[in-house]
Motif scaffolding. Structure first.
Motif, PDB file in Angstrom:
ATOM      1  N   ARG A   1       0.837  -1.215   0.000  1.00 17.23           N
ATOM      2  CA  ARG A   1       0.000   0.000   0.000  1.00 17.23           C
ATOM      3  C   ARG A   1       0.864   1.254   0.000  1.00 17.23           C
ATOM      4  NH1 ARG A   1      -5.016   0.857   4.188  1.00 17.23           N
ATOM      5  NH2 ARG A   1      -5.783   2.815   3.309  1.00 17.23           N
ATOM      6  N   PHE A   2       0.455   2.222  -0.838  1.00 15.67           N
ATOM      7  CA  PHE A   2       1.145   3.501  -0.941  1.00 15.67           C
ATOM      8  C   PHE A   2       0.111   4.619  -0.905  1.00 15.67           C
ATOM      9  CE2 PHE A   2       3.670   0.275  -2.985  1.00 15.67           C
ATOM     10  CZ  PHE A   2       4.933   0.494  -2.451  1.00 15.67           C
ATOM     11  N   ARG A   3       0.340   5.593  -0.058  1.00 12.63           N
ATOM     12  CA  ARG A   3      -0.596   6.704   0.133  1.00 12.63           C
ATOM     13  C   ARG A   3      -0.610   7.642  -1.083  1.00 12.63           C
ATOM     14  NH1 ARG A   3      -4.180   5.437   4.243  1.00 12.63           N
ATOM     15  NH2 ARG A   3      -3.034   4.222   5.769  1.00 12.63           N
ATOM     16  N   PRO A   4      -1.631   8.511  -1.172  1.00 12.89           N
ATOM     17  CA  PRO A   4      -1.821   9.349  -2.363  1.00 12.89           C
ATOM     18  C   PRO A   4      -0.636  10.217  -2.762  1.00 12.89           C
ATOM     19  CG  PRO A   4      -3.802   9.375  -1.034  1.00 12.89           C
ATOM     20  CD  PRO A   4      -2.748   8.650  -0.231  1.00 12.89           C
ATOM     21  N   THR A   5       0.114  10.722  -1.804  1.00 14.78           N
ATOM     22  CA  THR A   5       1.223  11.613  -2.157  1.00 14.78           C
ATOM     23  C   THR A   5       2.452  10.870  -2.663  1.00 14.78           C
ATOM     24  OG1 THR A   5       1.916  11.650   0.157  1.00 14.78           O
ATOM     25  CG2 THR A   5       0.485  13.469  -0.601  1.00 14.78           C
ATOM     26  N   VAL A   6       2.476   9.551  -2.539  1.00  9.88           N
ATOM     27  CA  VAL A   6       3.552   8.763  -3.140  1.00  9.88           C
ATOM     28  C   VAL A   6       3.196   8.620  -4.617  1.00  9.88           C
ATOM     29  CG1 VAL A   6       4.797   6.567  -3.151  1.00  9.88           C
ATOM     30  CG2 VAL A   6       3.949   7.514  -0.979  1.00  9.88           C
ATOM     31  N   THR A   7       3.986   9.231  -5.479  1.00  7.59           N
ATOM     32  CA  THR A   7       3.655   9.240  -6.899  1.00  7.59           C
ATOM     33  C   THR A   7       3.883   7.863  -7.523  1.00  7.59           C
ATOM     34  OG1 THR A   7       5.874   9.991  -7.480  1.00  7.59           O
ATOM     35  CG2 THR A   7       4.181  11.698  -7.145  1.00  7.59           C
ATOM     36  N   PRO A   8       3.162   7.565  -8.595  1.00  4.73           N
ATOM     37  CA  PRO A   8       3.308   6.256  -9.243  1.00  4.73           C
ATOM     38  C   PRO A   8       4.728   5.940  -9.691  1.00  4.73           C
ATOM     39  CG  PRO A   8       1.343   7.343 -10.030  1.00  4.73           C
ATOM     40  CD  PRO A   8       2.090   8.353  -9.198  1.00  4.73           C
ATOM     41  N   ASP A   9       5.508   6.964 -10.005  1.00  5.13           N
ATOM     42  CA  ASP A   9       6.881   6.729 -10.470  1.00  5.13           C
ATOM     43  C   ASP A   9       7.899   6.772  -9.327  1.00  5.13           C
ATOM     44  OD1 ASP A   9       6.800   9.465  -9.998  1.00  5.13           O
ATOM     45  OD2 ASP A   9       7.451  10.035 -12.015  1.00  5.13           O
ATOM     46  N   ASP A  10       7.423   6.820  -8.087  1.00  6.66           N
ATOM     47  CA  ASP A  10       8.313   6.797  -6.927  1.00  6.66           C
ATOM     48  C   ASP A  10       9.124   5.498  -6.927  1.00  6.66           C
ATOM     49  OD1 ASP A  10       8.893   5.975  -3.953  1.00  6.66           O
ATOM     50  OD2 ASP A  10       8.476   8.133  -3.865  1.00  6.66           O
ATOM     51  N   GLU A  11      10.371   5.604  -6.544  1.00  3.68           N
ATOM     52  CA  GLU A  11      11.280   4.451  -6.531  1.00  3.68           C
ATOM     53  C   GLU A  11      10.713   3.276  -5.737  1.00  3.68           C
ATOM     54  OE1 GLU A  11      15.356   3.530  -4.185  1.00  3.68           O
ATOM     55  OE2 GLU A  11      15.393   5.348  -5.422  1.00  3.68           O
ATOM     56  N   LYS A  12      10.003   3.549  -4.631  1.00  5.10           N
ATOM     57  CA  LYS A  12       9.451   2.464  -3.804  1.00  5.10           C
ATOM     58  C   LYS A  12       8.429   1.636  -4.582  1.00  5.10           C
ATOM     59  CE  LYS A  12       8.568   5.588  -0.780  1.00  5.10           C
ATOM     60  NZ  LYS A  12       8.422   6.599   0.207  1.00  5.10           N
ATOM     61  N   ILE A  13       7.580   2.292  -5.358  1.00  8.66           N
ATOM     62  CA  ILE A  13       6.570   1.581  -6.143  1.00  8.66           C
ATOM     63  C   ILE A  13       7.236   0.847  -7.309  1.00  8.66           C
ATOM     64  CG2 ILE A  13       4.558   1.845  -7.668  1.00  8.66           C
ATOM     65  CD1 ILE A  13       3.597   4.092  -5.822  1.00  8.66           C
ATOM     66  N   VAL A  14       8.100   1.540  -8.027  1.00  3.62           N
ATOM     67  CA  VAL A  14       8.772   0.947  -9.184  1.00  3.62           C
ATOM     68  C   VAL A  14       9.572  -0.283  -8.762  1.00  3.62           C
ATOM     69  CG1 VAL A  14      10.498   1.342 -10.985  1.00  3.62           C
ATOM     70  CG2 VAL A  14       8.783   3.107 -10.481  1.00  3.62           C
ATOM     71  N   ARG A  15      10.244  -0.209  -7.625  1.00  5.80           N
ATOM     72  CA  ARG A  15      11.039  -1.340  -7.142  1.00  5.80           C
ATOM     73  C   ARG A  15      10.153  -2.562  -6.896  1.00  5.80           C
ATOM     74  NH1 ARG A  15      12.659  -0.053  -2.074  1.00  5.80           N
ATOM     75  NH2 ARG A  15      13.744   1.728  -2.924  1.00  5.80           N
ATOM     76  N   VAL A  16       9.015  -2.363  -6.247  1.00  9.29           N
ATOM     77  CA  VAL A  16       8.099  -3.484  -5.981  1.00  9.29           C
ATOM     78  C   VAL A  16       7.612  -4.084  -7.297  1.00  9.29           C
ATOM     79  CG1 VAL A  16       5.842  -4.123  -5.021  1.00  9.29           C
ATOM     80  CG2 VAL A  16       7.375  -2.652  -3.714  1.00  9.29           C
ATOM     81  N   ILE A  17       7.252  -3.239  -8.253  1.00 12.04           N
ATOM     82  CA  ILE A  17       6.787  -3.725  -9.552  1.00 12.04           C
ATOM     83  C   ILE A  17       7.884  -4.539 -10.239  1.00 12.04           C
ATOM     84  CG2 ILE A  17       6.118  -3.007 -11.885  1.00 12.04           C
ATOM     85  CD1 ILE A  17       4.656  -0.593 -10.506  1.00 12.04           C
ATOM     86  N   GLU A  18       9.071  -3.943 -10.345  1.00 11.55           N
ATOM     87  CA  GLU A  18      10.167  -4.621 -11.048  1.00 11.55           C
ATOM     88  C   GLU A  18      10.569  -5.942 -10.395  1.00 11.55           C
ATOM     89  OE1 GLU A  18      13.324  -1.729 -11.426  1.00 11.55           O
ATOM     90  OE2 GLU A  18      12.466  -0.970 -13.301  1.00 11.55           O
ATOM     91  N   GLU A  19      10.545  -5.989  -9.056  1.00  8.07           N
ATOM     92  CA  GLU A  19      10.929  -7.220  -8.353  1.00  8.07           C
ATOM     93  C   GLU A  19       9.966  -8.377  -8.591  1.00  8.07           C
ATOM     94  OE1 GLU A  19      11.237  -6.060  -4.236  1.00  8.07           O
ATOM     95  OE2 GLU A  19      13.219  -5.141  -4.529  1.00  8.07           O
ATOM     96  N   HIS A  20       8.742  -8.071  -9.004  1.00  6.25           N
ATOM     97  CA  HIS A  20       7.721  -9.127  -9.121  1.00  6.25           C
ATOM     98  C   HIS A  20       7.238  -9.373 -10.550  1.00  6.25           C
ATOM     99  CE1 HIS A  20       7.775  -8.183  -4.837  1.00  6.25           C
ATOM    100  NE2 HIS A  20       7.512  -9.473  -4.707  1.00  6.25           N
ATOM    101  N   LEU A  21       7.936  -8.779 -11.511  1.00  4.02           N
ATOM    102  CA  LEU A  21       7.630  -9.044 -12.922  1.00  4.02           C
ATOM    103  C   LEU A  21       8.737  -9.916 -13.509  1.00  4.02           C
ATOM    104  CD1 LEU A  21       6.474  -5.558 -14.247  1.00  4.02           C
ATOM    105  CD2 LEU A  21       5.043  -7.561 -13.796  1.00  4.02           C
ATOM    106  N   PRO A  22       8.400 -10.742 -14.506  1.00  3.29           N
ATOM    107  CA  PRO A  22       9.459 -11.510 -15.172  1.00  3.29           C
ATOM    108  C   PRO A  22      10.405 -10.576 -15.906  1.00  3.29           C
ATOM    109  CG  PRO A  22       7.326 -11.852 -16.240  1.00  3.29           C
ATOM    110  CD  PRO A  22       7.082 -11.001 -15.038  1.00  3.29           C
ATOM    111  N   ARG A  23      11.629 -10.980 -16.030  1.00  2.00           N
ATOM    112  CA  ARG A  23      12.652 -10.160 -16.709  1.00  2.00           C
ATOM    113  C   ARG A  23      12.478 -10.201 -18.197  1.00  2.00           C
ATOM    114  NH1 ARG A  23      14.486  -6.711 -13.439  1.00  2.00           N
ATOM    115  NH2 ARG A  23      14.731  -7.517 -11.393  1.00  2.00           N
TER     116      ARG A  23
END
Length: 165
Positions: free
Chosen positions: A143-165
């Motif tokens: 979960r990420f609150r509204p002020t954490v932007t979609p391109d924030d490193e925390k969100i991108v890292r979670v996405i990249e870690e769980h997608l196939p390469r």
């Protein structure tokens, strides 16, 4: 970490009123966002679309849920909302039927998602428009609150870690 068992199986209505679940959008990573056209955070649509274009081929799907619960910032009809998203921000990701995210009439998906704690360890009500939930292929949720932007490193890292390469 998540207290939600598997939000991928909770039904909701799409923009046409047909029943869907997150599982209908594949078995990759899904980023669920409550959106509002007249919100000051609406420029996040552009970042959401950029994520969809960057990672969509690897299994990311952004799923937007219009919500009018915060200062009436999503007052339009579904047709108006879809037109706004497409013409203003070039949105290609799926936008669902308008829902409520808080209160006794909150959509079942959001009742489940709100059990997830954010990075500060807080669960509970949606704070505002553009709150984000990254649903992993396992059904685990971040979960990420509204002020954490979609391109924030925390969100991108979670996405990249769980997608196939």
């Amino acid at each position: 970490m998540s207290a939600v068992t598997d939000p991928r199986t909770v039904p909701f209505a799409d923009a046409a009123g047909d029943e869907k679940t997150l599982a209908d959008y594949g078995d990759g990573v899904i980023l669920v966002v409550n959106v509002a056209s007249k919100c000051g955070l609406a420029p996040q649509y552009e970042q959401l679309e950029a994520l969809q274009r960057t990672y969509g081929d690897r299994g990311l799907t952004i799923v937007g849920f219009p919500c009018n619960q915060f200062m009436g910032q999503e007052p339009g009809s579904m047709e108006e909302i879809l037109d706004y998203c497409a013409t203003t921000w070039g949105v290609s990701f799926p936008i669902q039927d308008k829902i409520r995210v808080n209160g006794s009439h909150a959509a079942p998906l959001y009742k489940a998602l709100k059990k997830t704690k954010d990075g500060a360890g807080l669960a509970g009500p949606i704070a505002w428009n553009f709150e984000k939930f990254v649903v992993l292929p396992t059904g685990e949720v971040r979960r990420f609150r509204p002020t954490v932007t979609p391109d924030d490193e925390k969100i991108v890292r979670v996405i990249e870690e769980h997608l196939p390469r």
